[in-house]
Write an enzyme that holds these catalytic residues in place. Structure first.
Site, PDB file in Angstrom:
ATOM      1  N   ALA A 404       0.883  -1.178   0.010  1.00  0.00           N
ATOM      2  CA  ALA A 404      -0.094  -0.003   0.122  1.00  0.00           C
ATOM      3  C   ALA A 404       1.050   1.259   0.082  1.00  0.00           C
ATOM      4  O   ALA A 404       1.851   1.342   0.785  1.00  0.00           O
ATOM      5  CB  ALA A 404      -0.802  -0.093   1.162  1.00  0.00           C
ATOM      6  N   CYS A 405       0.634   2.103  -0.909  1.00  0.00           N
ATOM      7  CA  CYS A 405       1.288   3.558  -0.928  1.00  0.00           C
ATOM      8  C   CYS A 405       0.062   4.697  -1.263  1.00  0.00           C
ATOM      9  O   CYS A 405      -1.175   4.270  -0.993  1.00  0.00           O
ATOM     10  CB  CYS A 405       2.232   3.663  -1.860  1.00  0.00           C
ATOM     11  SG  CYS A 405       1.601   3.533  -3.682  1.00  0.00           S
ATOM     12  N   ASP A 406       0.365   5.575  -1.245  1.00  0.00           N
ATOM     13  CA  ASP A 406      -0.333   6.862  -1.112  1.00  0.00           C
ATOM     14  C   ASP A 406      -1.359   6.893  -2.261  1.00  0.00           C
ATOM     15  O   ASP A 406      -2.584   6.835  -1.969  1.00  0.00           O
ATOM     16  CB  ASP A 406       0.225   8.103  -1.666  1.00  0.00           C
ATOM     17  CG  ASP A 406      -0.475   9.518  -1.497  1.00  0.00           C
ATOM     18  OD1 ASP A 406      -1.539   9.506  -0.731  1.00  0.00           O
ATOM     19  OD2 ASP A 406      -0.268  10.276  -2.159  1.00  0.00           O
ATOM     20  N   ILE A 438      -3.698   3.292   0.164  1.00  0.00           N
ATOM     21  CA  ILE A 438      -3.881   3.102   1.769  1.00  0.00           C
ATOM     22  C   ILE A 438      -5.374   3.426   1.985  1.00  0.00           C
ATOM     23  O   ILE A 438      -5.966   2.666   2.523  1.00  0.00           O
ATOM     24  CB  ILE A 438      -3.161   3.880   2.575  1.00  0.00           C
ATOM     25  CG1 ILE A 438      -1.583   3.436   2.459  1.00  0.00           C
ATOM     26  CG2 ILE A 438      -3.504   4.276   3.908  1.00  0.00           C
ATOM     27  CD1 ILE A 438      -0.615   4.257   3.311  1.00  0.00           C
TER      28      ILE A 438
END
Length: 498
Positions: A404-406, A438
């Site tokens: 998960a990232c921005d 996220i």
């Protein structure tokens, strides 16, 4: 700020393909395009003497704002919220004479939130057999009411705000102070606000400007790959240890792949390098201003390929020079800064990075060194506990791993690809490794991998999952610890069941 910015960019990022499609149609088919076609470009008249509508105008006026609104509504209240958001946003769109991206960013989530609150009022109180009747009519009534409200009340306000913001950008350009924006943009990028700035703020303003002028400088304020390339080139020449050895691969991924997040750790190791990135960004913006250059549509991802694809035929010189000069400036400044600080941490950085690479242990100084091993969050907080935790046999089997990232696209997709290959080679093809934003996390994943600056937010979204935080999505020894944990827990589970 990160959460708010992520929410804004989360409405636009999934729809970037539509923006690119609009940009390509504009580039090819408008009257001044590469291959003008009146029926598609929306110029001239048809055989009946009526003006051609084309694709360009309807897409920018209706399609793109509605896609943003639907995504915003879905983020708040699922598909039901998205439908109501689309209806409500139509009121804002037809109530103004300009592309309503700002209106979609506000009205979409607002409509979803209103519908969500109303659904809670009669949740569990509807008689059996009347659920569909209540659901459909309530959503229709709310959507219609918000559309009328948006037309008469909201549209003039948003239109005024858009005009003020547009005039503000024009003032910055006319007075030659737009390059100062790099003082805010470059540090914010490194703090993982890059998507929020680019797609949450600059893209909506840039699209409106592009409709009027055929291009916008705003599309390259954050997306210019030059400053980041200069940082990585400086590490290639004057860096030490793991940072120097991984910088070439990172430069290729950054410049051609367009994943800018990959150079952020190289700046976070030495925050003073922000001076180089800021200087490069300022030179790039100044060059664009001097040549009156810009892009037709957003360059996403920020690859040089995407940048050139969205460059108008009369702006290639300015755009190419902005990238090259910004990279050269960033490289020169960062080179001086790296040379001046090599004696302070050169040997320590190389030794610590090599140690972490071989043993997968978290060093107490890893936050300022290249290629750190990452940090285990939760049951194993740091150091060798990550490996010890992987060796436990009382854990549930791992079937679903999420990066998960921005935005859920760039760095997380890259990390997921690396770990997926490692897990397949280890003999566990049934373990799912995916990537997502996220904001879209749900509490059904077994293990979630995030950058260490984003792990706290990920834990609030999925408290039941095991969380692993890393500093470098491209090359983290923590991946080997994850593979070992999968090998131990999954094989133990298979043995127990037999």
């Amino acid at each position: 700020m990160q959460k708010f910015g992520t929410f804004l960019s989360g409405m636009i990022m999934p729809n970037i393909a539509a923006f690119i499609a609009w940009g390509l149609i504009t580039a090819f088919f408008i009257e001044t395009g590469w291959t003008p076609v009146a029926e598609l470009g929306g110029f001239g008249t048809d055989e009946n003497g009526e003006e051609n509508t084309g694709l360009v105008g309807p897409m920018i006026t209706y399609l793109l704002p509605l896609l943003i609104a639907i995504q915003g509504g879905r983020m708040v209240h699922g598909l039901r919220g998205g439908v109501v958001a689309a209806v409500a946003t139509m009121g804002v769109i037809v109530g103004t004479d300009q592309p309503m991206f700002l209106g979609a960013l506000v009205m979409g989530p607002l409509a979803g939130w209103v519908m969500k609150q109303l659904d809670r009022l009669w949740e569990g109180r509807v008689k059996p057999g009347f659920e569909m009747l209540v659901d459909n009519f309530s959503a229709g009534i709310v959507g219609a009411a918000l559309a009328v409200l948006g037309f008469f009340s909201f549209a003039p306000v948003v239109s005024g705000i858009s005009t003020v913001l547009g005039n503000g950008v024009d003032w910055l350009v006319d007075n030659g102070v737009l390059p100062l924006a790099s003082i805010i943009i470059e540090p914010a990028k490194v703090l993982f606000l890059n998507n929020a700035i680019n797609h949450g703020v600059l893209t909506p303003l840039g699209v409106s400007q592009s409709v009027e002028d055929g291009r916008s400088i705003l599309f390259l304020l954050e997306a210019n790959p030059g400053p980041g390339l200069g940082v990585l080139l400086a590490w290639m020449v004057f860096g030490t240890g793991m940072a120097r050895s991984t910088a070439p691969a990172a430069a290729v991924i950054h410049f051609f792949g367009g994943i800018h997040e990959i150079y952020f750790p190289y700046v976070l190791m030495k925050p003073v390098l922000l001076l180089g990135a800021i200087s490069g960004g300022m030179v790039g913006i100044a060059t664009l201003t001097l040549f009156d250059a810009g892009l037709r549509a957003p360059a996403a991802p920020g690859s040089i390929i995407a940048v050139l694809a969205q460059t108008p035929s009369n702006a290639f010189l300015g755009v190419v020079l902005s990238v090259l000069l910004s990279a050269a400036t960033s490289f020169l400044v960062c080179s001086v800064l790296l040379k001046a600080s090599r004696k302070k941490d050169g040997d320590l950085a190389g030794a610590t990075a090599a140690m972490e690479g071989m043993k997968g242990k978290k060093s107490s100084v890893a936050d300022v060194l290249a290629g750190p091993a990452g940090e285990r969050v939760g049951s194993a907080a740091a150091g060798g506990e990550a490996i010890e935790d992987a060796a436990r046999t009382d854990r549930a089997p791992i079937q679903r791993i999420v990066f998960a990232c921005d935005a859920g696209m760039g760095s997380s997709a890259m990390g997921a690809s690396v770990l997926r290959n490692k897990i397949k080679k280890a003999g566990f093809p049934d373990v799912s490794v995916s990537n997502q934003a996220i904001a879209n996390l749900t509490d059904d994943a077994d293990l979630i991998v995030t950058h260490r600056d984003l792990t706290a937010r990920a834990r609030t979204m999925a408290p039941s999952a095991e969380h692993v935080s890393v500093d470098n999505f491209l090359n983290s020894p923590q991946y080997d610890a994850i593979v070992e944990e999968v090998r131990t827990t999954n094989r133990h589970d298979a043995t127990s069941s037999n």
